[in-house]
Design an enzyme around this catalytic site. Structure first.
Site, PDB file in Angstrom:
ATOM      1  CB  SER A  89      11.629 -11.641  -5.740  1.00 47.88           C
ATOM      2  OG  SER A  89      12.199 -11.116  -4.558  1.00 47.88           O
ATOM      3  CB  ILE A 120      11.489 -10.451 -19.268  1.00 52.61           C
ATOM      4  CG1 ILE A 120      12.516  -9.875 -18.283  1.00 52.61           C
ATOM      5  CG2 ILE A 120      10.072 -10.104 -18.845  1.00 52.61           C
ATOM      6  CD1 ILE A 120      12.559  -8.356 -18.292  1.00 52.61           C
ATOM      7  CG  ASN A 123       3.630  -0.106   2.209  1.00 55.55           C
ATOM      8  OD1 ASN A 123       3.102  -1.009   1.583  1.00 55.55           O
ATOM      9  ND2 ASN A 123       4.752   0.476   1.813  1.00 55.55           N
ATOM     10  N   GLY A 124       2.626  -3.045   3.875  1.00 56.13           N
ATOM     11  CA  GLY A 124       3.431  -4.252   3.970  1.00 56.13           C
ATOM     12  C   GLY A 124       2.609  -5.484   4.282  1.00 56.13           C
ATOM     13  CB  CYS A 140      -0.899   0.000   1.238  1.00 55.91           C
ATOM     14  SG  CYS A 140      -1.892  -1.505   1.405  1.00 55.91           S
ATOM     15  CG  ASP A 168      -1.499  -8.032   7.220  1.00 53.59           C
ATOM     16  OD1 ASP A 168      -2.443  -7.382   6.733  1.00 53.59           O
ATOM     17  OD2 ASP A 168      -0.367  -8.043   6.716  1.00 53.59           O
ATOM     18  CB  ILE A 213      -2.590  -8.626  -0.249  1.00 58.72           C
ATOM     19  CG1 ILE A 213      -1.946  -7.617  -1.208  1.00 58.72           C
ATOM     20  CG2 ILE A 213      -1.910  -9.983  -0.340  1.00 58.72           C
ATOM     21  CD1 ILE A 213      -1.921  -8.035  -2.647  1.00 58.72           C
TER      22      ILE A 213
END
Length: 610
Positions: free
Chosen positions: A371, A299, A80-81, A2, A105, A57
């Protein structure tokens, strides 16, 4: 993931309506960080406003809307997170008598920080940047996760204090100082990014990773503000040598746990997949250990021998993932302006471009992507580590004297070289007409880390990169490029338990001369993937060589940096800049790693300075 913002009026006398108007403008300058919903809260006195942009999310219902408060509305949070252990925290808080109205959360935070105790930050397992406001005591707590996965900027002005997820949001506040910070400019030229706590603007600062900020607005006059460190990655050599199989088993359990908790999502989830060990291990654990039918994304670059897409395709086939591949022919010159426009602060890492393209590709199918970021710092994977370690102690004395090292090899001289710095300090000093004393002090601090004889050289390099390069370049790049397309990226290899494990790794567990890096991680990955794949040549994720030509780059550099409309010339010695550009045009002197950050900086200055 966010975007958050907030504004406290302790003497500016904005008034309640104006305070809300400014805060809304801050919030909506970051709509890409949260396109799904938005919220704002302001107190009755008109002294505090908090705002939020939401990328939904967990708990997609309206109950997950922010800012959120505790039962009696005394504590308000904008966040945020992701908090991965929120279910455990929630159960403990319910047992203590707290009431919840959502399954998000975020809601654990206003209850957890009712007493505004920073010590409770250590109980959070996740990536985060948040603000907690105590309405009764007029106190503010800002906090950022240990590795700096989520950004948080703050600023103070005449009668006000502001914070936001992005630097550009702070420019909405009246009398924000947007003059260029000379210290930050010097560090950018050294590193290709601006490290915390500085920002490119004189009027703003970053909250460093693993730090919190406390501000007390209860008394008349300027608030009492202090910034405190609560966490740091501190690798050290273990006292005893562990059994290798046992150590790999332990790491395996930690990685499985780290990946599993990052698979929790109420929206589609996938994973980035390159030909490297880190992302391959994450995907392997998700599929082989946890049974997920995983979407993977890569990619490739047309006509490039440095493209990872072939290796990624082989790994996807081996793991049986639902693989999405896109082959591109990027034109770096045409995209300089595009990348600069996406950055709220200049970042000269050439991999910003392929990262943006990868995120755009993944976002067509998923909202969350895993990732492999963090593997190099946690496990000693960079080629510059290898080169420095191979060099250590092997130089003839005549060569050491020739480069000014006397009779002893120096880790700081070896590492604070073109291996790590984009331009050398003497070059930057000439360009900025004398290096600021504060930058010389920062260089001394880096030198002291690298010369700490209590630690092996590998651990010193890992510590420095976790402190500077990872949050300043790697994670900043991932956050900014992914959030431009409203994609959340999660990093299992930066899990808190895994970080504590990595802190206690021996040099032998990470490195075997002359070329084997990330030894223990490769041992673990080889349980899922062919062992011969573990030592493939590391390709990196920068611009492929065929994305630009030297002649085109030099031509554009001369046009932008030396032309009459150049902005950079306003801040540096124009004659020195002209000489640096001329040097790049000479045969065997051209470096895209030096020219690209200058091009990005100039393009960014044109968009963000008057």
């Amino acid at each position: 993931m966010c975007g958050i913002a907030g504004l406290i009026d302790w003497g500016a006398s904005f008034g309640k309506d104006k305070l809300a108007e400014i805060t809304l403008e801050m919030r909506d300058s970051m709509i890409h960080r949260g396109p799904d919903d938005a919220g704002i809260w302001g107190n009755d006195s008109g002294s505090c406003a908090l705002a939020h942009r939401r990328l939904s999310i967990i708990d997609l219902s309206a109950d997950g809307k922010q800012p959120m408060c505790n039962e009696d509305g005394t504590i308000w949070v904008t966040f945020n997170g992701e908090i991965y252990n929120f279910q455990q925290l929630r159960a403990k808080l319910i047992a203590e008598g707290h009431c919840f109205h959502s399954h998000a959360d975020t809601e654990v935070l206003p209850h957890l920080f009712e007493k505004m105790e920073p010590a409770r930050l250590k109980s959070l397992d996740g990536m985060f940047a948040f603000a907690a406001w105590n309405e009764r005591d007029k106190r503010l707590l800002l906090a950022r996760d240990p590795f700096g996965k989520k950004p948080l900027y703050f600023s103070e002005g005449p009668g006000w204090f502001a914070f936001a997820s992005e630097l550009k949001a702070l420019r909405s506040v009246p009398q924000f100082d947007s003059s260029l910070d000379r210290e930050a400019l010097s560090l950018y030229l050294l590193l290709q990014y601006v490290p915390a706590p500085l920002t490119i603007f004189s009027g703003a600062r970053k909250l460093p990773p693993g730090h919190y900020l406390e501000a007390d607005f209860s008394n008349e006059g300027a608030p009492k503000v202090r910034v405190v460190q609560y966490s740091q990655f501190s690798p050290s050599e273990p006292n005893t040598k562990p059994d290798r199989v046992t150590e790999v088993d332990q790491l395996g359990r930690i990685v499985i746990d780290a990946v599993e908790k990052r698979l929790v999502s109420d929206v589609p989830l996938g994973a980035f997949l390159s030909g490297g060990v880190d992302s391959s291990l994450v995907a392997a654990v998700a599929t082989k250990e946890l049974g997920r039918n995983l979407k993977t994304f890569t990619i490739g670059f047309e006509g490039s021998s440095d493209s990872e897409h072939i290796a990624a395709r082989e790994i996807a086939e081996h793991l049986g993932t639902d693989h999405y591949e896109r082959i591109l022919k990027p034109d770096a010159i045409a995209l300089v302006d595009e990348i600069a426009s996406r950055l709220d602060e200049p970042n000269g890492d050439s991999s910003c471009l392929p990262m943006l393209l990868l995120c755009q590709h993944a976002r067509e199918h998923v909202t969350v992507a895993l990732s492999g970021d963090g593997g190099d710092e946690m496990f000693g994977g960079y080629g510059r580590y290898r080169d420095t370690l191979n060099e250590e102690g092997n130089w003839p004395r005549r060569m050491l004297r020739k480069v000014g090292m006397g009779d002893g090899w120096s880790a700081s001289s070896a590492y604070l070289s073109p291996r790590w710095l984009i331009f050398q300090p003497e070059q930057v000093s000439k360009l900025v007409r004398g290096m600021p004393d504060s930058v010389n002090h920062t260089l001394l601090e880096w030198t002291e880390i690298l010369e700490d004889s209590r630690l092996p050289v590998l651990h010193r390099m890992r510590k420095l990169d976790a402190l500077t390069y990872m949050p300043g370049a790697v994670l900043a790049k991932v956050d900014r490029m992914s959030m431009q397309v409203s994609l959340e990226v999660r990093c299992p290899l930066l899990d808190s338990k895994l970080a504590r494990f990595a802190e206690n790794l021996s040099v032998d567990s990470c490195w075997r001369p002359p070329s084997e890096t990330k030894r223990i991680l490769k041992h673990l990955a080889s349980r899922y993937l062919p062992e011969e794949w573990m030592n493939r040549r590391k390709l990196g994720f920068g611009l492929p060589a065929n994305a630009w030509s030297k002649d085109e780059v030099i031509s554009l550099t001369k046009e932008l940096l030396l032309g009459s409309n150049s902005k950079l010339r306003d801040y540096v010695d124009a004659n020195v800049l002209e000489g640096m550009v001329a040097k790049q045009a000479e045969s065997n002197c051209f470096s895209i790693y030096q020219v690209w950050p200058l091009l990005i900086l100039e393009a960014w200055l044109r968009k963000n300075t008057s």
